[in-house]
Design a protein around this motif. Structure first.
Motif, PDB file in Angstrom:
ATOM      1  N   ASN A 163      -6.550  -2.561   3.770  1.00  0.00           N
ATOM      2  CA  ASN A 163      -7.386  -3.761   3.891  1.00  0.00           C
ATOM      3  C   ASN A 163      -6.833  -5.179   3.786  1.00  0.00           C
ATOM      4  N   HIS A 164      -5.852  -5.506   2.377  1.00  0.00           N
ATOM      5  CA  HIS A 164      -4.902  -6.318   2.702  1.00  0.00           C
ATOM      6  C   HIS A 164      -3.809  -6.671   4.267  1.00  0.00           C
ATOM      7  N   VAL A 165      -3.719  -5.514   4.647  1.00  0.00           N
ATOM      8  CA  VAL A 165      -2.983  -5.934   6.299  1.00  0.00           C
ATOM      9  C   VAL A 165      -4.695  -6.606   7.226  1.00  0.00           C
ATOM     10  N   LYS A 166      -5.965  -5.462   7.399  1.00  0.00           N
ATOM     11  CA  LYS A 166      -7.453  -6.250   7.936  1.00  0.00           C
ATOM     12  C   LYS A 166      -7.281  -7.462   7.591  1.00  0.00           C
ATOM     13  N   GLN A 167      -6.594  -7.944   6.005  1.00  0.00           N
ATOM     14  CA  GLN A 167      -6.620  -9.152   6.251  1.00  0.00           C
ATOM     15  C   GLN A 167      -5.822 -10.062   6.628  1.00  0.00           C
ATOM     16  N   SER A 168      -4.448 -10.402   6.976  1.00  0.00           N
ATOM     17  CA  SER A 168      -3.967 -10.510   7.580  1.00  0.00           C
ATOM     18  C   SER A 168      -3.601 -11.246   9.076  1.00  0.00           C
TER      19      SER A 168
ATOM     20  N   ALA B 128       8.868   8.218   6.430  1.00  0.00           N
ATOM     21  CA  ALA B 128       7.766   8.893   6.982  1.00  0.00           C
ATOM     22  C   ALA B 128       6.267   8.908   7.006  1.00  0.00           C
ATOM     23  N   LEU B 129       5.724   8.371   5.417  1.00  0.00           N
ATOM     24  CA  LEU B 129       4.637   8.146   5.433  1.00  0.00           C
ATOM     25  C   LEU B 129       4.071   6.723   5.751  1.00  0.00           C
ATOM     26  N   GLY B 130       4.928   5.993   6.257  1.00  0.00           N
ATOM     27  CA  GLY B 130       4.626   4.828   6.734  1.00  0.00           C
ATOM     28  C   GLY B 130       4.769   4.486   7.685  1.00  0.00           C
ATOM     29  N   VAL B 131       5.549   6.273   9.170  1.00  0.00           N
ATOM     30  CA  VAL B 131       4.675   5.826  10.199  1.00  0.00           C
ATOM     31  C   VAL B 131       3.312   6.224  10.129  1.00  0.00           C
ATOM     32  N   VAL B 132       3.300   7.169   9.731  1.00  0.00           N
ATOM     33  CA  VAL B 132       1.110   7.831   9.472  1.00  0.00           C
ATOM     34  C   VAL B 132       0.876   6.756   9.501  1.00  0.00           C
ATOM     35  N   PHE B 133       1.414   6.045   7.955  1.00  0.00           N
ATOM     36  CA  PHE B 133       0.691   4.565   7.539  1.00  0.00           C
ATOM     37  C   PHE B 133       0.118   3.102   9.230  1.00  0.00           C
ATOM     38  N   GLY B 134       1.014   3.928   9.206  1.00  0.00           N
ATOM     39  CA  GLY B 134       0.796   2.510  10.565  1.00  0.00           C
ATOM     40  C   GLY B 134       0.467   3.424  12.075  1.00  0.00           C
TER      41      GLY B 134
ATOM     42  N   THR C 174       1.897   2.144  -8.615  1.00  0.00           N
ATOM     43  CA  THR C 174       1.386   3.214  -7.842  1.00  0.00           C
ATOM     44  C   THR C 174       1.020   2.480  -6.784  1.00  0.00           C
ATOM     45  N   VAL C 175       0.208   3.215  -5.836  1.00  0.00           N
ATOM     46  CA  VAL C 175       0.330   3.199  -4.799  1.00  0.00           C
ATOM     47  C   VAL C 175      -1.197   3.573  -4.253  1.00  0.00           C
ATOM     48  N   ASP C 176      -2.343   2.137  -3.801  1.00  0.00           N
ATOM     49  CA  ASP C 176      -3.673   2.741  -3.109  1.00  0.00           C
ATOM     50  C   ASP C 176      -3.594   1.867  -1.548  1.00  0.00           C
ATOM     51  N   VAL C 177      -3.513   3.105  -1.140  1.00  0.00           N
ATOM     52  CA  VAL C 177      -3.134   3.597   0.401  1.00  0.00           C
ATOM     53  C   VAL C 177      -4.444   2.638   1.117  1.00  0.00           C
ATOM     54  N   LEU C 178      -5.448   2.120   0.325  1.00  0.00           N
ATOM     55  CA  LEU C 178      -6.602   2.079   0.989  1.00  0.00           C
ATOM     56  C   LEU C 178      -6.431   0.646   0.891  1.00  0.00           C
ATOM     57  N   ASP C 179      -6.415  -0.085  -0.252  1.00  0.00           N
ATOM     58  CA  ASP C 179      -6.033  -1.113  -0.412  1.00  0.00           C
ATOM     59  C   ASP C 179      -4.955  -1.975   0.203  1.00  0.00           C
ATOM     60  N   LEU C 180      -3.999  -0.922   0.421  1.00  0.00           N
ATOM     61  CA  LEU C 180      -2.949  -2.365   1.615  1.00  0.00           C
ATOM     62  C   LEU C 180      -3.455  -1.669   2.775  1.00  0.00           C
TER      63      LEU C 180
ATOM     64  N   ASP D 267      -7.245   9.102   7.842  1.00  0.00           N
ATOM     65  CA  ASP D 267      -5.484   8.918   7.854  1.00  0.00           C
ATOM     66  C   ASP D 267      -5.790   8.324   6.087  1.00  0.00           C
ATOM     67  N   PHE D 268      -6.458   7.433   5.910  1.00  0.00           N
ATOM     68  CA  PHE D 268      -5.736   6.891   4.508  1.00  0.00           C
ATOM     69  C   PHE D 268      -6.046   6.882   3.586  1.00  0.00           C
ATOM     70  N   ALA D 269      -7.229   8.288   3.568  1.00  0.00           N
ATOM     71  CA  ALA D 269      -7.147   9.379   2.276  1.00  0.00           C
ATOM     72  C   ALA D 269      -6.078  10.314   2.230  1.00  0.00           C
ATOM     73  N   GLU D 270      -5.868  10.798   3.654  1.00  0.00           N
ATOM     74  CA  GLU D 270      -4.534  11.861   3.016  1.00  0.00           C
ATOM     75  C   GLU D 270      -3.887  11.413   3.024  1.00  0.00           C
ATOM     76  N   LEU D 271      -3.622  10.072   3.221  1.00  0.00           N
ATOM     77  CA  LEU D 271      -2.030   9.679   2.878  1.00  0.00           C
ATOM     78  C   LEU D 271      -1.782   9.699   1.387  1.00  0.00           C
ATOM     79  N   GLN D 272      -3.200   9.224   0.494  1.00  0.00           N
ATOM     80  CA  GLN D 272      -3.290   9.076  -0.818  1.00  0.00           C
ATOM     81  C   GLN D 272      -3.318   9.983  -0.912  1.00  0.00           C
ATOM     82  N   SER D 273      -3.885  11.054  -0.637  1.00  0.00           N
ATOM     83  CA  SER D 273      -3.283  12.876  -1.452  1.00  0.00           C
ATOM     84  C   SER D 273      -2.046  12.855  -1.863  1.00  0.00           C
ATOM     85  N   LEU D 274      -1.123  12.342  -0.373  1.00  0.00           N
ATOM     86  CA  LEU D 274       0.119  12.551  -0.654  1.00  0.00           C
ATOM     87  C   LEU D 274       0.841  11.893  -1.469  1.00  0.00           C
TER      88      LEU D 274
END
Length: 127
Positions: A113-118, A50-56, A105-111, A27-34
Protein backbone atom coordinates in the motif's frame (compact mmCIF):
# COMPACT_ATOMS: atom_id res chain seq x y z
CA UNK A 1 15.42 -13.56 -11.06
CA UNK A 2 13.72 -16.65 -12.46
CA UNK A 3 15.84 -18.82 -10.18
CA UNK A 4 14.75 -16.71 -7.22
CA UNK A 5 11.10 -16.96 -8.27
CA UNK A 6 11.43 -20.75 -8.50
CA UNK A 7 13.06 -20.89 -5.07
CA UNK A 8 10.23 -18.95 -3.43
CA UNK A 9 7.62 -21.00 -5.31
CA UNK A 10 9.23 -24.17 -3.92
CA UNK A 11 9.14 -22.70 -0.40
CA UNK A 12 5.46 -21.93 -0.83
CA UNK A 13 4.72 -25.46 -2.06
CA UNK A 14 6.59 -26.91 0.92
CA UNK A 15 4.86 -24.74 3.51
CA UNK A 16 1.47 -24.29 1.86
CA UNK A 17 0.88 -27.29 -0.42
CA UNK A 18 -1.42 -26.53 -3.30
CA UNK A 19 -0.77 -22.78 -3.20
CA UNK A 20 0.91 -21.01 -6.11
CA UNK A 21 2.08 -17.53 -6.91
CA UNK A 22 0.02 -15.86 -9.61
CA UNK A 23 1.96 -12.64 -10.21
CA UNK A 24 -1.03 -10.80 -8.83
CA UNK A 25 -1.92 -8.83 -5.70
CA UNK A 26 -3.11 -12.14 -4.19
CA UNK A 27 0.58 -12.99 -3.80
CA UNK A 28 0.94 -10.47 -0.98
CA UNK A 29 -0.94 -12.84 1.36
CA UNK A 30 1.15 -15.83 0.25
CA UNK A 31 4.35 -13.88 0.86
CA UNK A 32 3.07 -12.82 4.28
CA UNK A 33 2.53 -16.46 5.18
CA UNK A 34 6.17 -17.25 4.31
CA UNK A 35 7.44 -14.22 6.22
CA UNK A 36 5.33 -15.10 9.27
CA UNK A 37 6.58 -18.71 9.18
CA UNK A 38 10.21 -17.49 9.06
CA UNK A 39 10.98 -19.89 6.22
CA UNK A 40 13.90 -17.68 5.16
CA UNK A 41 16.41 -16.85 7.87
CA UNK A 42 17.52 -13.27 8.46
CA UNK A 43 21.10 -14.08 7.40
CA UNK A 44 20.04 -15.55 4.03
CA UNK A 45 20.28 -12.40 1.93
CA UNK A 46 19.77 -14.21 -1.40
CA UNK A 47 16.66 -15.99 -0.09
CA UNK A 48 15.26 -12.79 1.39
CA UNK A 49 15.86 -10.95 -1.86
CA UNK A 50 14.11 -13.81 -3.66
CA UNK A 51 11.03 -12.90 -1.61
CA UNK A 52 11.58 -9.36 -2.90
CA UNK A 53 11.50 -10.52 -6.51
CA UNK A 54 8.12 -12.18 -5.98
CA UNK A 55 6.96 -9.10 -4.05
CA UNK A 56 8.04 -6.95 -7.01
CA UNK A 57 6.09 -9.14 -9.44
CA UNK A 58 2.96 -8.66 -7.33
CA UNK A 59 3.62 -4.92 -7.09
CA UNK A 60 3.96 -4.75 -10.85
CA UNK A 61 0.61 -6.51 -11.25
CA UNK A 62 -1.03 -4.09 -8.80
CA UNK A 63 0.55 -0.92 -10.23
CA UNK A 64 0.32 -0.65 -14.00
CA UNK A 65 3.19 1.79 -14.59
CA UNK A 66 5.80 -0.37 -12.81
CA UNK A 67 8.29 -2.26 -14.95
CA UNK A 68 11.38 -4.26 -14.05
CA UNK A 69 14.68 -2.78 -15.19
CA UNK A 70 18.32 -3.00 -14.14
CA UNK A 71 20.13 -0.17 -12.43
CA UNK A 72 23.83 0.16 -11.88
CA UNK A 73 25.38 2.18 -9.08
CA UNK A 74 28.57 2.11 -7.05
CA UNK A 75 27.42 -1.16 -5.41
CA UNK A 76 26.72 -3.07 -8.63
CA UNK A 77 23.79 -3.88 -10.89
CA UNK A 78 20.42 -4.91 -9.47
CA UNK A 79 16.86 -5.30 -10.67
CA UNK A 80 14.44 -2.59 -9.62
CA UNK A 81 10.98 -1.42 -10.59
CA UNK A 82 10.79 1.87 -12.48
CA UNK A 83 7.63 3.94 -12.49
CA UNK A 84 6.70 4.49 -16.12
CA UNK A 85 9.06 6.82 -17.94
CA UNK A 86 10.01 8.63 -14.72
CA UNK A 87 13.28 8.23 -12.85
CA UNK A 88 11.34 7.11 -9.75
CA UNK A 89 12.35 3.60 -8.69
CA UNK A 90 10.93 1.08 -6.24
CA UNK A 91 13.58 -1.26 -4.86
CA UNK A 92 11.31 -4.24 -4.23
CA UNK A 93 14.32 -6.53 -4.11
CA UNK A 94 15.32 -5.34 -0.64
CA UNK A 95 12.09 -3.97 0.85
CA UNK A 96 11.41 -7.18 2.75
CA UNK A 97 15.01 -8.32 3.26
CA UNK A 98 16.27 -5.16 4.94
CA UNK A 99 13.40 -5.19 7.42
CA UNK A 100 13.85 -8.86 8.30
CA UNK A 101 17.62 -8.42 8.61
CA UNK A 102 16.99 -5.59 11.10
CA UNK A 103 14.61 -7.80 13.09
CA UNK A 104 11.54 -5.74 12.22
CA UNK A 105 8.05 -7.11 11.76
CA UNK A 106 7.11 -7.12 8.09
CA UNK A 107 3.58 -6.33 6.94
CA UNK A 108 3.67 -7.17 3.23
CA UNK A 109 0.30 -5.59 2.44
CA UNK A 110 1.27 -2.40 4.27
CA UNK A 111 4.47 -2.21 2.20
CA UNK A 112 2.43 -2.75 -0.97
CA UNK A 113 0.00 0.00 0.00
CA UNK A 114 2.90 2.35 0.71
CA UNK A 115 4.32 1.63 -2.75
CA UNK A 116 0.89 2.19 -4.31
CA UNK A 117 0.68 5.64 -2.66
CA UNK A 118 4.22 6.49 -3.77
CA UNK A 119 3.49 5.42 -7.35
CA UNK A 120 0.32 7.54 -7.34
CA UNK A 121 2.34 10.56 -6.20
CA UNK A 122 5.07 9.92 -8.78
CA UNK A 123 2.52 9.68 -11.59
CA UNK A 124 0.25 12.44 -10.40
CA UNK A 125 -2.45 9.86 -9.67
CA UNK A 126 -2.46 8.57 -13.26
CA UNK A 127 -1.96 4.81 -13.49
Amino acid sequence: MDRQRAHVAALLQKHRPGHRFQRSPADFAELQSLVDAHVVQNMDTWGLQALGVVFGDALQAANAPLAWCEVTDEFGTDPTLRVGSTSYQVNALTMISKRIERGETVDVLDLANHVKQSVAQATGGKQ
